[in-house]
Design a protein around this motif. Structure first.
Motif, PDB file in Angstrom:
ATOM      1  N   LYS A   3       0.836  -1.202   0.000  1.00 54.51           N
ATOM      2  CA  LYS A   3       0.000   0.000   0.000  1.00 54.51           C
ATOM      3  C   LYS A   3       0.875   1.257   0.000  1.00 54.51           C
ATOM      4  O   LYS A   3       0.614   2.211  -0.728  1.00 54.51           O
ATOM      5  CB  LYS A   3      -0.946  -0.020   1.202  1.00 54.51           C
ATOM      6  CG  LYS A   3      -1.896   1.144   1.244  1.00 54.51           C
ATOM      7  CD  LYS A   3      -2.895   1.075   0.125  1.00 54.51           C
ATOM      8  CE  LYS A   3      -3.937   2.164   0.293  1.00 54.51           C
ATOM      9  NZ  LYS A   3      -4.749   2.339  -0.891  1.00 54.51           N
ATOM     10  N   LEU A   4       1.921   1.260   0.823  1.00 54.78           N
ATOM     11  CA  LEU A   4       2.842   2.394   0.868  1.00 54.78           C
ATOM     12  C   LEU A   4       3.474   2.618  -0.501  1.00 54.78           C
ATOM     13  O   LEU A   4       3.532   3.747  -0.998  1.00 54.78           O
ATOM     14  CB  LEU A   4       3.934   2.175   1.921  1.00 54.78           C
ATOM     15  CG  LEU A   4       5.061   3.208   1.927  1.00 54.78           C
ATOM     16  CD1 LEU A   4       4.533   4.600   2.231  1.00 54.78           C
ATOM     17  CD2 LEU A   4       6.140   2.804   2.899  1.00 54.78           C
ATOM     18  N   LYS A   5       3.936   1.562  -1.134  1.00 57.21           N
ATOM     19  CA  LYS A   5       4.562   1.674  -2.451  1.00 57.21           C
ATOM     20  C   LYS A   5       3.581   2.259  -3.462  1.00 57.21           C
ATOM     21  O   LYS A   5       3.953   3.104  -4.276  1.00 57.21           O
ATOM     22  CB  LYS A   5       5.063   0.309  -2.911  1.00 57.21           C
ATOM     23  CG  LYS A   5       5.845   0.369  -4.191  1.00 57.21           C
ATOM     24  CD  LYS A   5       6.416  -0.987  -4.560  1.00 57.21           C
ATOM     25  CE  LYS A   5       7.193  -0.851  -5.859  1.00 57.21           C
ATOM     26  NZ  LYS A   5       7.714  -2.093  -6.350  1.00 57.21           N
ATOM     27  N   GLU A   6       2.322   1.838  -3.401  1.00 61.87           N
ATOM     28  CA  GLU A   6       1.299   2.370  -4.308  1.00 61.87           C
ATOM     29  C   GLU A   6       1.095   3.871  -4.093  1.00 61.87           C
ATOM     30  O   GLU A   6       0.979   4.635  -5.059  1.00 61.87           O
ATOM     31  CB  GLU A   6      -0.023   1.638  -4.113  1.00 61.87           C
ATOM     32  CG  GLU A   6      -0.014   0.218  -4.619  1.00 61.87           C
ATOM     33  CD  GLU A   6      -1.271  -0.553  -4.233  1.00 61.87           C
ATOM     34  OE1 GLU A   6      -2.176   0.007  -3.568  1.00 61.87           O
ATOM     35  OE2 GLU A   6      -1.342  -1.740  -4.603  1.00 61.87           O
ATOM     36  N   ILE A   7       1.075   4.303  -2.835  1.00 55.78           N
ATOM     37  CA  ILE A   7       0.915   5.726  -2.516  1.00 55.78           C
ATOM     38  C   ILE A   7       2.097   6.521  -3.058  1.00 55.78           C
ATOM     39  O   ILE A   7       1.928   7.553  -3.708  1.00 55.78           O
ATOM     40  CB  ILE A   7       0.763   5.939  -0.994  1.00 55.78           C
ATOM     41  CG1 ILE A   7      -0.561   5.355  -0.495  1.00 55.78           C
ATOM     42  CG2 ILE A   7       0.865   7.425  -0.631  1.00 55.78           C
ATOM     43  CD1 ILE A   7      -0.661   5.255   1.019  1.00 55.78           C
ATOM     44  N   VAL A   8       3.303   6.041  -2.792  1.00 53.09           N
ATOM     45  CA  VAL A   8       4.518   6.733  -3.248  1.00 53.09           C
ATOM     46  C   VAL A   8       4.543   6.820  -4.770  1.00 53.09           C
ATOM     47  O   VAL A   8       4.807   7.888  -5.342  1.00 53.09           O
ATOM     48  CB  VAL A   8       5.788   6.039  -2.705  1.00 53.09           C
ATOM     49  CG1 VAL A   8       7.046   6.596  -3.368  1.00 53.09           C
ATOM     50  CG2 VAL A   8       5.871   6.189  -1.194  1.00 53.09           C
ATOM     51  N   GLU A   9       4.244   5.724  -5.442  1.00 60.08           N
ATOM     52  CA  GLU A   9       4.276   5.733  -6.907  1.00 60.08           C
ATOM     53  C   GLU A   9       3.203   6.656  -7.492  1.00 60.08           C
ATOM     54  O   GLU A   9       3.442   7.329  -8.487  1.00 60.08           O
ATOM     55  CB  GLU A   9       4.137   4.317  -7.442  1.00 60.08           C
ATOM     56  CG  GLU A   9       5.396   3.497  -7.201  1.00 60.08           C
ATOM     57  CD  GLU A   9       5.265   2.038  -7.585  1.00 60.08           C
ATOM     58  OE1 GLU A   9       4.143   1.580  -7.905  1.00 60.08           O
ATOM     59  OE2 GLU A   9       6.294   1.340  -7.558  1.00 60.08           O
ATOM     60  N   SER A  10       2.048   6.705  -6.863  1.00 60.97           N
ATOM     61  CA  SER A  10       0.981   7.600  -7.326  1.00 60.97           C
ATOM     62  C   SER A  10       1.403   9.062  -7.197  1.00 60.97           C
ATOM     63  O   SER A  10       1.229   9.856  -8.132  1.00 60.97           O
ATOM     64  CB  SER A  10      -0.291   7.347  -6.520  1.00 60.97           C
ATOM     65  OG  SER A  10      -1.275   8.292  -6.834  1.00 60.97           O
ATOM     66  N   LEU A  11       1.974   9.420  -6.068  1.00 58.23           N
ATOM     67  CA  LEU A  11       2.446  10.797  -5.864  1.00 58.23           C
ATOM     68  C   LEU A  11       3.614  11.118  -6.797  1.00 58.23           C
ATOM     69  O   LEU A  11       3.698  12.217  -7.339  1.00 58.23           O
ATOM     70  CB  LEU A  11       2.843  11.008  -4.404  1.00 58.23           C
ATOM     71  CG  LEU A  11       1.697  10.954  -3.391  1.00 58.23           C
ATOM     72  CD1 LEU A  11       2.242  10.925  -1.963  1.00 58.23           C
ATOM     73  CD2 LEU A  11       0.753  12.126  -3.583  1.00 58.23           C
TER      74      LEU A  11
END
Length: 84
Positions: A3-11
Motif C-alpha cells: 500500500k505504501l509503495k502504491e501511494i509513493v508511486e501515485s504521488l
C-alpha cells in the motif's frame, strides 16, 4: 508495504519523478539510495552505502515518512543535471 509503495508511486507520477530517485523497500541496493523498512508500527527510512548505514529515521506517522521520501525525491530531481 504494498500500500505504501502504491501511494509513493501515485504521488511520484504527479511530479514526473523517475523511478531511480524513489526509495526501495525492505532491503537496500546500497549506493546511498534510501530504502524503507517496517518494524511493527514503525517505518524506518534507511540510507546505506557500501555496506555502512549512514542514516536511519523512525516514525509511526505515514505523512512524516512521505515528507522524508519526497524531500529526498525533489532534491534529487532538482540537482540532477539535464540530459539534453
Amino acid at each position: 508495504m504494498k500500500k505504501l509503495k502504491e501511494i509513493v508511486e501515485s504521488l511520484a507520477r504527479k511530479i514526473n519523478a523517475p523511478d531511480y530517485v524513489l526509495p526501495t523497500y525492505i532491503k537496500s541496493e546500497g549506493f546511498a539510495r534510501p530504502h524503507i523498512e517496517k518494524h511493527g508500527s514503525e517505518y524506518h527510512w534507511v540510507v546505506v552505502e557500501r555496506g555502512q548505514e549512514f542514516e536511519r529515521r523512525k516514525t509511526t506517522d505515514l505523512k512524516e515518512l512521505l515528507f522524508w521520501i519526497f524531500d529526498s525525491v525533489t532534491f534529487a530531481m532538482a540537482t540532477k543535471k539535464s540530459r539534453k
